[in-house]
Design a protein around this motif. Structure first.
Motif, PDB file in Angstrom:
ATOM      1  N   ALA A 137       0.837  -1.202   0.000  1.00  0.00           N
ATOM      2  CA  ALA A 137       0.000   0.000   0.000  1.00  0.00           C
ATOM      3  C   ALA A 137       0.873   1.254   0.000  1.00  0.00           C
ATOM      4  O   ALA A 137       0.536   2.265  -0.606  1.00  0.00           O
ATOM      5  CB  ALA A 137      -0.944  -0.007   1.206  1.00  0.00           C
ATOM      6  N   PRO A 141       1.201   2.743  -4.632  1.00  0.00           N
ATOM      7  CA  PRO A 141      -0.134   3.355  -4.580  1.00  0.00           C
ATOM      8  C   PRO A 141      -0.824   3.382  -5.938  1.00  0.00           C
ATOM      9  O   PRO A 141      -2.014   3.091  -6.040  1.00  0.00           O
ATOM     10  CB  PRO A 141       0.134   4.761  -4.049  1.00  0.00           C
ATOM     11  CG  PRO A 141       1.590   5.005  -4.290  1.00  0.00           C
ATOM     12  CD  PRO A 141       2.252   3.666  -4.195  1.00  0.00           C
ATOM     13  N   GLN A 142      -0.089   3.712  -7.005  1.00  0.00           N
ATOM     14  CA  GLN A 142      -0.719   3.817  -8.329  1.00  0.00           C
ATOM     15  C   GLN A 142      -1.155   2.441  -8.836  1.00  0.00           C
ATOM     16  O   GLN A 142      -2.244   2.283  -9.358  1.00  0.00           O
ATOM     17  CB  GLN A 142       0.263   4.433  -9.338  1.00  0.00           C
ATOM     18  CG  GLN A 142       0.844   5.780  -8.933  1.00  0.00           C
ATOM     19  CD  GLN A 142      -0.073   6.942  -9.244  1.00  0.00           C
ATOM     20  OE1 GLN A 142      -0.830   6.880 -10.209  1.00  0.00           O
ATOM     21  NE2 GLN A 142      -0.040   7.977  -8.438  1.00  0.00           N
ATOM     22  N   TRP A 145      -4.176   1.116  -7.269  1.00  0.00           N
ATOM     23  CA  TRP A 145      -5.363   1.942  -7.433  1.00  0.00           C
ATOM     24  C   TRP A 145      -6.228   1.504  -8.605  1.00  0.00           C
ATOM     25  O   TRP A 145      -7.447   1.317  -8.479  1.00  0.00           O
ATOM     26  CB  TRP A 145      -4.961   3.404  -7.646  1.00  0.00           C
ATOM     27  CG  TRP A 145      -6.135   4.306  -7.477  1.00  0.00           C
ATOM     28  CD1 TRP A 145      -7.001   4.696  -8.440  1.00  0.00           C
ATOM     29  CD2 TRP A 145      -6.586   4.867  -6.251  1.00  0.00           C
ATOM     30  NE1 TRP A 145      -7.972   5.475  -7.892  1.00  0.00           N
ATOM     31  CE2 TRP A 145      -7.748   5.592  -6.545  1.00  0.00           C
ATOM     32  CE3 TRP A 145      -6.129   4.816  -4.936  1.00  0.00           C
ATOM     33  CZ2 TRP A 145      -8.454   6.272  -5.562  1.00  0.00           C
ATOM     34  CZ3 TRP A 145      -6.831   5.501  -3.962  1.00  0.00           C
ATOM     35  CH2 TRP A 145      -7.980   6.206  -4.266  1.00  0.00           C
TER      36      TRP A 145
ATOM     37  N   VAL B 121      -6.554   8.955 -11.737  1.00  0.00           N
ATOM     38  CA  VAL B 121      -5.969   8.766 -10.415  1.00  0.00           C
ATOM     39  C   VAL B 121      -5.438  10.105  -9.884  1.00  0.00           C
ATOM     40  O   VAL B 121      -5.357  10.319  -8.666  1.00  0.00           O
ATOM     41  CB  VAL B 121      -4.877   7.666 -10.483  1.00  0.00           C
ATOM     42  CG1 VAL B 121      -3.685   8.125 -11.314  1.00  0.00           C
ATOM     43  CG2 VAL B 121      -4.431   7.229  -9.107  1.00  0.00           C
ATOM     44  N   MET B 124      -7.741  11.749  -7.413  1.00  0.00           N
ATOM     45  CA  MET B 124      -8.226  10.848  -6.374  1.00  0.00           C
ATOM     46  C   MET B 124      -7.368  10.918  -5.110  1.00  0.00           C
ATOM     47  O   MET B 124      -6.172  11.181  -5.183  1.00  0.00           O
ATOM     48  CB  MET B 124      -8.225   9.421  -6.928  1.00  0.00           C
ATOM     49  CG  MET B 124      -9.356   9.184  -7.906  1.00  0.00           C
ATOM     50  SD  MET B 124     -10.961   9.347  -7.058  1.00  0.00           S
ATOM     51  CE  MET B 124     -12.055   8.832  -8.380  1.00  0.00           C
ATOM     52  N   PRO B 125      -7.967  10.647  -3.958  1.00  0.00           N
ATOM     53  CA  PRO B 125      -7.253  10.764  -2.676  1.00  0.00           C
ATOM     54  C   PRO B 125      -6.408   9.525  -2.398  1.00  0.00           C
ATOM     55  O   PRO B 125      -6.646   8.786  -1.430  1.00  0.00           O
ATOM     56  CB  PRO B 125      -8.397  10.905  -1.664  1.00  0.00           C
ATOM     57  CG  PRO B 125      -9.518  10.121  -2.279  1.00  0.00           C
ATOM     58  CD  PRO B 125      -9.385  10.285  -3.768  1.00  0.00           C
ATOM     59  N   VAL B 126      -5.404   9.309  -3.246  1.00  0.00           N
ATOM     60  CA  VAL B 126      -4.618   8.080  -3.166  1.00  0.00           C
ATOM     61  C   VAL B 126      -3.942   7.940  -1.805  1.00  0.00           C
ATOM     62  O   VAL B 126      -3.984   6.877  -1.166  1.00  0.00           O
ATOM     63  CB  VAL B 126      -3.556   8.062  -4.292  1.00  0.00           C
ATOM     64  CG1 VAL B 126      -2.657   6.845  -4.161  1.00  0.00           C
ATOM     65  CG2 VAL B 126      -4.240   8.067  -5.661  1.00  0.00           C
ATOM     66  N   VAL B 129      -6.380   6.941   1.061  1.00  0.00           N
ATOM     67  CA  VAL B 129      -6.925   5.582   0.974  1.00  0.00           C
ATOM     68  C   VAL B 129      -5.836   4.540   1.240  1.00  0.00           C
ATOM     69  O   VAL B 129      -6.062   3.568   1.969  1.00  0.00           O
ATOM     70  CB  VAL B 129      -7.603   5.340  -0.393  1.00  0.00           C
ATOM     71  CG1 VAL B 129      -8.073   3.894  -0.515  1.00  0.00           C
ATOM     72  CG2 VAL B 129      -8.787   6.289  -0.565  1.00  0.00           C
ATOM     73  N   THR B 130      -4.635   4.749   0.680  1.00  0.00           N
ATOM     74  CA  THR B 130      -3.596   3.752   0.937  1.00  0.00           C
ATOM     75  C   THR B 130      -3.187   3.785   2.411  1.00  0.00           C
ATOM     76  O   THR B 130      -2.840   2.753   2.991  1.00  0.00           O
ATOM     77  CB  THR B 130      -2.373   3.944   0.010  1.00  0.00           C
ATOM     78  OG1 THR B 130      -1.934   5.283   0.072  1.00  0.00           O
ATOM     79  CG2 THR B 130      -2.740   3.620  -1.426  1.00  0.00           C
ATOM     80  N   ILE B 133      -5.636   1.604   4.040  1.00  0.00           N
ATOM     81  CA  ILE B 133      -5.312   0.190   3.786  1.00  0.00           C
ATOM     82  C   ILE B 133      -4.249  -0.272   4.788  1.00  0.00           C
ATOM     83  O   ILE B 133      -4.360  -1.349   5.389  1.00  0.00           O
ATOM     84  CB  ILE B 133      -4.808   0.006   2.338  1.00  0.00           C
ATOM     85  CG1 ILE B 133      -5.967   0.252   1.348  1.00  0.00           C
ATOM     86  CG2 ILE B 133      -4.235  -1.405   2.139  1.00  0.00           C
ATOM     87  CD1 ILE B 133      -5.539   0.261  -0.111  1.00  0.00           C
ATOM     88  N   LEU B 319     -14.158   5.884  -6.409  1.00  0.00           N
ATOM     89  CA  LEU B 319     -12.972   5.879  -5.576  1.00  0.00           C
ATOM     90  C   LEU B 319     -11.860   5.053  -6.220  1.00  0.00           C
ATOM     91  O   LEU B 319     -11.049   5.584  -6.948  1.00  0.00           O
ATOM     92  CB  LEU B 319     -13.292   5.402  -4.146  1.00  0.00           C
ATOM     93  CG  LEU B 319     -12.191   5.724  -3.132  1.00  0.00           C
ATOM     94  CD1 LEU B 319     -11.968   7.197  -2.977  1.00  0.00           C
ATOM     95  CD2 LEU B 319     -12.534   5.109  -1.766  1.00  0.00           C
ATOM     96  N   MET B 320     -11.845   3.739  -6.007  1.00  0.00           N
ATOM     97  CA  MET B 320     -10.639   2.982  -6.339  1.00  0.00           C
ATOM     98  C   MET B 320     -11.006   1.685  -7.046  1.00  0.00           C
ATOM     99  O   MET B 320     -11.403   0.718  -6.401  1.00  0.00           O
ATOM    100  CB  MET B 320      -9.895   2.701  -5.030  1.00  0.00           C
ATOM    101  CG  MET B 320      -8.618   1.929  -5.217  1.00  0.00           C
ATOM    102  SD  MET B 320      -7.679   1.890  -3.643  1.00  0.00           S
ATOM    103  CE  MET B 320      -6.573   0.525  -4.006  1.00  0.00           C
TER     104      MET B 320
END
Lengths: 479, 479
Positions: A137, A141-142, A145, B121, B124-126, B129-130, B133, B319-320
């Motif tokens: 994670a 990240p990409q 995703w 992406v 997006m709030p990468v 979210v990661t 995770i 989202l993802m």
């Protein structure tokens, strides 16, 4: 191939009959290889093959420079299939999807988990894998995703392919399609090679999910008698293939669920050859393959030189079911399989693929399954000892060569669903055997999961099950 | 319901005809509500409804105490469906699964990603979210490990259910089944309510995945003409329902892909009532629901008081996609749907469910989609401006009310597949429109994704596409 199977198996069977009948007691020496070779008019090699098979199955011990000695004469083995119950004709699946609700107890709190076939989380490397999830994670990240390419994350699929190095016919990365567990693989494979109304050959007994899958897709079923130690009857299967009675066959050659057998190399080769000769697709569910206690078990796919085997596997049984990650190598049906995959779930969870890629790359997974095999074998043997001690006389059970389930025949024609229900009320989850075949062939069987450590609670539960079986059997516990 | 649709829509259509024809120019005042009410012999409320609709669609502006003024008279709108091309009879899906390979460019490196309908992406709030995770992997090792209950992780499904608070008929947690994305939901819903050979009604144009799904499951299709701003023709659908011509209908009422319309509340209610009246299951694909620019768009499911709507959604668009997590509320077909789910993929990824549970619980997801809606609307409008500037005269395009795709009709009957192929060689991924319906109804359409920021590279790509369209059209770029 004749009805009797391979030569060496006929010899094994004869020897076992004698051992079971008491002609050779535990510790006694069996006839010499040379003697049997003359007696059966076969080569020395064939007799050696038979002895090696019986040794692998735990019946005897070969002492170098000395001979073969009886090690085990368990008359508790489950009986061989009764051919008269197998007409080899297509039937509708009579099981109800209700049986899926037998699964649900597994996720209820406070259960003794002897139901679902699954190694316990207690024996799993939870810390290491969740650590890897955190790393992925952080560092990918990409990649985690977006939708993953339908062929899967390259680092993952390349390592999957490398595991087939020792196959006669290796799998290459382009053969592979990543799935959301083996169940999705089976479903897509079935749809790739057959249509509603078609008949499909299956082992009997087989995983109930396979039977229900066939039902929901409106396929009929031809049950093939399956030996508790040798696997699916190749002669019966050949008869069905020759009559063009089925459009596919679903098998498990390694640590089969529920019987726990592993087919011999010769039988696996012969099975692959049957598929090729009759051009009938073979869907191989190898979800227990990595749990075979003896290292290096090959799948039927290893001999698939013409693409008739659709291989399906996952990491749900050997590592982490929650990842929902599996893969397939659908051979000549790859294109169709890929299309169906994209229309079913598009692609599979990206994070899970990257996590598995790293665990394969680092060698962690290989070390883990070496440990897991030993753990499962010890747990299965300990559970079997408790069953023998706790269940009434006449109870018979398998001696698995892999995996973590025991297949138990209850004495006195006890209905295993009655036992399931009684046990559920006690917080004990077991699986009734009737759902592993059709027409009540196994309604007096029980499948027990030995995936967790044999704790005091497990021993208590097995004793409770033994007593409950006695009660349900009334006085009729004789063979 | 007659062929003409709702009264207020007839009035809107008449007004638009006049605006389009230049009778009222931008900035000019339209007739008063009272005047139109007398003219059309309808209530003041009906006229107000028409004005509010035209305002929501951007055609006019209502100034309090003053009146309605023309704001927009874009004759570039895509044309309404041509009824003569819709015989309302079942046909086999003629698309080839080849079109799935149009998707693959999306995961190739160095593409300008105007193909797959998906927010970029970059917006997006990468990180957040990661981060979640990683937290879930740390704090929920056991829960992420095992198979999840087929009904899903309670914290997740409870929050999903709470989102239906404002529905006429709210969804409760027990209604919900977690799926591996919306595509799995659609597939299971279809199989829950129909059998091979059945016909199913769909919007035309509709998401190509829906058409291919129907094909792989051997369902035939009845295409229903679908208005680029109002949605599926309810009168045509009713005719098909009344003749018992289909066993189900698949629709998207919010930010439909590819047209970008959002059905009015009245139309959604009427659609739900049709399903109930004729007892025909409605499979609702609401995967774009959370992207409708105006807050609080309801699905058809909100009015489903008799369980005929099978609602499907996911977090792949909002989202993802890599999470592969969606959910369904299959109404009266819930039991069957659950059985099929268990036999398709057993359960869905545990980690993804817990992650989404936390993002819903903390309010983060709600805030995120508020931001996302604004971002997507700005990007879509900016992309539309570039298209108008870059494409040859005669190009027409939608004005979406949600989501991130533009549906573009090319002038001069340019074949969009030719444009797709030309563009692919330039590293520009677009989607040809012909795959969104049958019989070449939309072979001169293109779907453009506006999910990412309109960077210099995107502007360059759009200009290239405009030039390529001119070249393909030759001289024939007049209407």
């Amino acid at each position: 191939m004749n009805e009797e199977g391979f030569l060496y198996e006929r010899i094994s069977r004869r020897l076992l009959e004698q051992i079971g009948a008491g002609s050779y007691a535990v510790g006694q020496k069996l006839p010499s290889v040379r003697h049997l070779s003359r007696l059966f008019q076969v080569s020395v090699n064939t007799v050696m093959q038979s002895y090696r098979q019986l040794e692998a199955e735990g019946y005897l011990e070969i002492r170098p420079q000395s001979g073969a000695y009886v090690r085990h004469c368990d008359v508790h083995d489950v009986p061989e299939p009764d051919g008269s119950r197998y007409p080899l004709l297509p039937v509708e699946v009579s099981l109800s999807e209700e049986v899926l609700h037998y699964m649900e107890l597994h996720v209820m709190p406070h259960q003794v988990r002897l139901g679902i076939a699954l190694p316990g989380v207690e024996v799993m490397p939870v810390e290491r894998v969740t650590q890897t999830i955190r790393e992925v994670a952080r560092h990918y990240p990409q990649e985690t995703w977006d939708y993953m390419h339908p062929h899967g994350f390259p680092q993952f699929t390349h390592h999957l392919a490398r595991r087939s190095l020792s196959y006669d016919v290796p799998v290459v990365p382009d053969d592979i399609i990543v799935t959301g567990g083996a169940m999705e693989g089976l479903s897509l494979a079935l749809r790739s090679v057959s249509r509603p109304g078609d008949a499909v050959a299956v082992e009997s007994p087989t995983y109930y999910g396979t039977l229900l899958l066939l039902k929901t897709h409106q396929r009929r079923v031809v049950e093939i008698p399956t030996h508790p130690r040798h696997g699916i009857s190749l002669s019966a299967l050949e008869r069905v293939f020759a009559e063009r009675g089925v459009s596919a066959c679903i098998v498990s050659a390694n640590a089969q669920n529920p019987l726990g057998f592993t087919m011999s190399l010769e039988r696996k080769q012969a099975l692959s050859a049957l598929a090729r000769r009759y051009q009938i697709p073979l869907i191989e569910n190898d979800v227990w393959g990595d749990t075979v206690y003896e290292e290096g078990a090959l799948p039927v796919k290893a001999f698939d030189d013409d693409g008739w085997v659709l291989y399906c596997n996952s990491f749900s049984k050997t590592l982490m079911p929650g990842l929902r990650i599996g893969w397939a190598a659908p051979g000549r049906f790859q294109r169709r399989f890929l299309e169906l995959k994209q229309l079913s779930t598009i692609t599979s969870t990206s994070l899970s693929q990257i996590v598995m890629g790293r665990l394969l790359e680092s060698g962690f997974y290989a070390q883990h399954i070496r440990d897991l095999r030993g753990t499962l074998q010890r747990q299965v043997e300990a559970t079997a000892r408790e069953v023998r001690a706790a269940f009434p006389p006449g109870t018979r059970l398998t001696r698995p060569t892999g995996g973590c389930v025991l297949w138990v025949r209850l004495p006195g024609r006890v209905n295993a669903v009655a036992l399931f229900e009684k046990a559920a009320r006690e917080g004990i989850h077991v699986f009734p055997g009737g759902v592993f075949s059709l027409d009540n062939k196994h309604s007096d069987y029980l499948r027990l999961n030995a995936g967790g450590p044999v704790t005091g609670a497990v021993v208590e539960a097995l004793r409770w099950l033994g007593r409950a079986t006695s009660e349900l059997a009334g006085g009729c516990v004789m063979e």
